[in-house]
Design a protein around this motif. Structure first.
Motif, PDB file in Angstrom:
ATOM      1  N   SER A 185       0.873  -1.164   0.000  1.00  0.00           N
ATOM      2  CA  SER A 185       0.000   0.000   0.000  1.00  0.00           C
ATOM      3  C   SER A 185       0.910   1.213   0.000  1.00  0.00           C
ATOM      4  O   SER A 185       1.546   1.519   1.008  1.00  0.00           O
ATOM      5  CB  SER A 185      -0.913   0.000   1.229  1.00  0.00           C
ATOM      6  N   SER A 220       2.019   5.322  -1.453  1.00  0.00           N
ATOM      7  CA  SER A 220       1.651   6.638  -1.965  1.00  0.00           C
ATOM      8  C   SER A 220       2.507   6.940  -3.181  1.00  0.00           C
ATOM      9  O   SER A 220       3.741   6.934  -3.093  1.00  0.00           O
ATOM     10  CB  SER A 220       1.876   7.709  -0.888  1.00  0.00           C
ATOM     11  N   ALA A 267       2.570   9.773  -4.489  1.00  0.00           N
ATOM     12  CA  ALA A 267       3.013  11.158  -4.378  1.00  0.00           C
ATOM     13  C   ALA A 267       4.470  11.206  -3.930  1.00  0.00           C
ATOM     14  O   ALA A 267       5.129  12.233  -4.063  1.00  0.00           O
ATOM     15  CB  ALA A 267       2.122  11.928  -3.406  1.00  0.00           C
ATOM     16  N   ARG A 268       4.966  10.093  -3.398  1.00  0.00           N
ATOM     17  CA  ARG A 268       6.371  10.007  -2.989  1.00  0.00           C
ATOM     18  C   ARG A 268       7.262   9.853  -4.221  1.00  0.00           C
ATOM     19  O   ARG A 268       6.776   9.499  -5.307  1.00  0.00           O
ATOM     20  CB  ARG A 268       6.561   8.799  -2.062  1.00  0.00           C
ATOM     21  N   ARG A 278      -2.226   4.826  -3.015  1.00  0.00           N
ATOM     22  CA  ARG A 278      -2.788   6.007  -2.352  1.00  0.00           C
ATOM     23  C   ARG A 278      -2.208   7.280  -2.971  1.00  0.00           C
ATOM     24  O   ARG A 278      -1.201   7.243  -3.657  1.00  0.00           O
ATOM     25  CB  ARG A 278      -2.467   5.964  -0.855  1.00  0.00           C
ATOM     26  N   ASP A 279      -2.881   8.403  -2.699  1.00  0.00           N
ATOM     27  CA  ASP A 279      -2.411   9.709  -3.198  1.00  0.00           C
ATOM     28  C   ASP A 279      -2.174   9.664  -4.704  1.00  0.00           C
ATOM     29  O   ASP A 279      -1.152  10.103  -5.218  1.00  0.00           O
ATOM     30  CB  ASP A 279      -1.128  10.131  -2.468  1.00  0.00           C
ATOM     31  N   HIS A 280      -3.174   9.141  -5.410  1.00  0.00           N
ATOM     32  CA  HIS A 280      -3.047   8.905  -6.851  1.00  0.00           C
ATOM     33  C   HIS A 280      -3.329  10.136  -7.692  1.00  0.00           C
ATOM     34  O   HIS A 280      -3.104  10.134  -8.900  1.00  0.00           O
ATOM     35  CB  HIS A 280      -3.974   7.776  -7.281  1.00  0.00           C
ATOM     36  N   GLY A 281      -3.857  11.191  -7.064  1.00  0.00           N
ATOM     37  CA  GLY A 281      -4.049  12.450  -7.779  1.00  0.00           C
ATOM     38  C   GLY A 281      -5.398  12.618  -8.443  1.00  0.00           C
ATOM     39  O   GLY A 281      -5.679  13.682  -9.020  1.00  0.00           O
ATOM     40  N   ALA A 308     -11.048  13.952  -5.395  1.00  0.00           N
ATOM     41  CA  ALA A 308     -12.154  13.295  -4.704  1.00  0.00           C
ATOM     42  C   ALA A 308     -13.504  13.796  -5.200  1.00  0.00           C
ATOM     43  O   ALA A 308     -14.469  13.021  -5.301  1.00  0.00           O
ATOM     44  CB  ALA A 308     -12.028  13.510  -3.194  1.00  0.00           C
ATOM     45  N   ALA A 357      -2.671   8.858 -13.458  1.00  0.00           N
ATOM     46  CA  ALA A 357      -2.334   7.955 -12.352  1.00  0.00           C
ATOM     47  C   ALA A 357      -1.649   6.702 -12.884  1.00  0.00           C
ATOM     48  O   ALA A 357      -0.664   6.215 -12.303  1.00  0.00           O
ATOM     49  CB  ALA A 357      -3.588   7.589 -11.567  1.00  0.00           C
ATOM     50  N   ARG A 397       2.018   7.205 -13.614  1.00  0.00           N
ATOM     51  CA  ARG A 397       2.868   7.148 -12.418  1.00  0.00           C
ATOM     52  C   ARG A 397       3.174   5.697 -12.027  1.00  0.00           C
ATOM     53  O   ARG A 397       4.311   5.350 -11.704  1.00  0.00           O
ATOM     54  CB  ARG A 397       2.185   7.862 -11.249  1.00  0.00           C
ATOM     55  N   ALA A 453      -8.772   5.069  -2.297  1.00  0.00           N
ATOM     56  CA  ALA A 453      -7.540   4.500  -2.848  1.00  0.00           C
ATOM     57  C   ALA A 453      -7.882   3.634  -4.060  1.00  0.00           C
ATOM     58  O   ALA A 453      -9.032   3.267  -4.282  1.00  0.00           O
ATOM     59  CB  ALA A 453      -6.802   3.684  -1.796  1.00  0.00           C
TER      60      ALA A 453
END
Length: 305
Positions: free
Chosen positions: A6, A8, A10-11, A33-36, A39, A136, A139, A223
């Motif tokens: 799991s 992120s 964004a890292r 997570r933090d897929h951009g 929401a 996403a 990435r 997520a």
């Protein structure tokens, strides 16, 4: 307790690439997570999806394209079935694909989109969500490339103008004793490169481990559950695995309500030749095949072509 990654995204991707790669090698799945994807866009899309599926059956069927392989528009309940399955899956869905300009060299491979007139803003919302899914996915593919020892942008030209499809899914509630534990989507592997799934926090998604056990996949709200498809499995000679998975009705109250989700099936370009990477070739690799030919072969197997 499982160790499905799991992470992120964004890292810095170099920091998460091997954790993702380990999870994709062992389970074929990871939680992103933090897929951009905003929401508010997800919430708007989910509401419009429910509005569409709430339309009368005869209205929805106006958007079914006979002979279209389910590539665009509406596919009615009881059409698709998993490879080698004896019965059809318990679901209905809508497909949004890539919109290509007139005269594009890949137009022969991709049908134009159609849009329901009954729901204002439907086209704009899902074109925006399609683009966000692509970002996403880019990435995730960059992280995979790093893990495989490739240039970070290795996959960029392989998926440029790819035949990616976004699916709006509704699994209807079932009644009676058969509802709990019933199969909404039979055990299957995905055809494409990677799949990014919104809506998997609703219980029911399970993957089949290498030990032969069914393992629930339960990402936190918002997520993405991301899994390897058969095309990437083939490219890597199963170093990254396309894991068999299914959707069952959950136990208890949730078994008696509809389940909605939105998977994005990210595809290679139709003219991209899937040929095992040198670093993954053990002398037993499958022969090269274009992604389009591979897609057609698999669509026939699942009753969509």
């Amino acid at each position: 307790m499982t160790d499905i990654a799991s992470v992120s995204i964004a890292r810095p991707l170099a920091d998460v690439a091997d954790e993702l790669g380990r999870s994709f090698s062992e389970y074929g799945f990871a939680i992103i997570r933090d897929h951009g994807i905003p929401a508010d866009l997800i919430a708007r899309a989910e509401e419009m999806s429910k509005q569409f599926f709430a339309l009368p059956d005869e209205v929805k069927r106006n958007y079914h394209i006979p002979g279209g392989g389910g590539a665009r528009g509406y596919t009615p309940f009881g059409t698709e079935k998993a490879k080698d399955a004896r019965v059809h899956d318990l679901k209905e869905f809508w497909h949004v694909g890539r919109s290509l300009p007139d005269g594009h060299t890949l137009s022969e491979f991709m049908q134009p989109n159609i849009w329901p007139e009954e729901i204002p803003g439907f086209r704009e919302t899902f074109e925006e969500l399609y683009a966000a899914f692509e970002q996403a996915g880019d990435r995730v593919l960059r992280a995979i490339a790093i893990h495989l020892g490739l240039a970070e942008d290795f996959f960029v030209p392989t998926v440029a103008d790819g035949n990616s499809v976004m699916r709006l899914l509704r699994y209807p509630p079932l009644e009676g004793a058969e509802a709990e534990g019933a199969i909404r989507a039979a055990a299957h592997g995905d055809i494409n490169t990677i799949t990014l799934l919104l809506g998997a926090e609703e219980a029911g998604l399970e993957l089949l481990t290498k030990q032969g056990e069914w393992l629930p996949v339960n990402p936190p709200p918002g997520a993405l559950a991301v899994n390897i498809g058969d095309m990437l499995d083939r490219l890597t000679n199963s170093r990254l695995v396309s894991t068999t998975h299914r959707v069952v009705n959950p136990r208890g109250e949730a078994a008696y309500r509809a389940r909605y989700s939105m998977p994005f099936f990210l595809h290679f370009r139709p003219d991209y030749v899937i040929e095992t990477l040198d670093s993954c070739d053990d002398g037993k690799a499958p022969p090269p095949i274009s992604s389009h030919e591979f897609l057609l072969q698999r669509l026939r197997e699942i009753n969509l072509a």
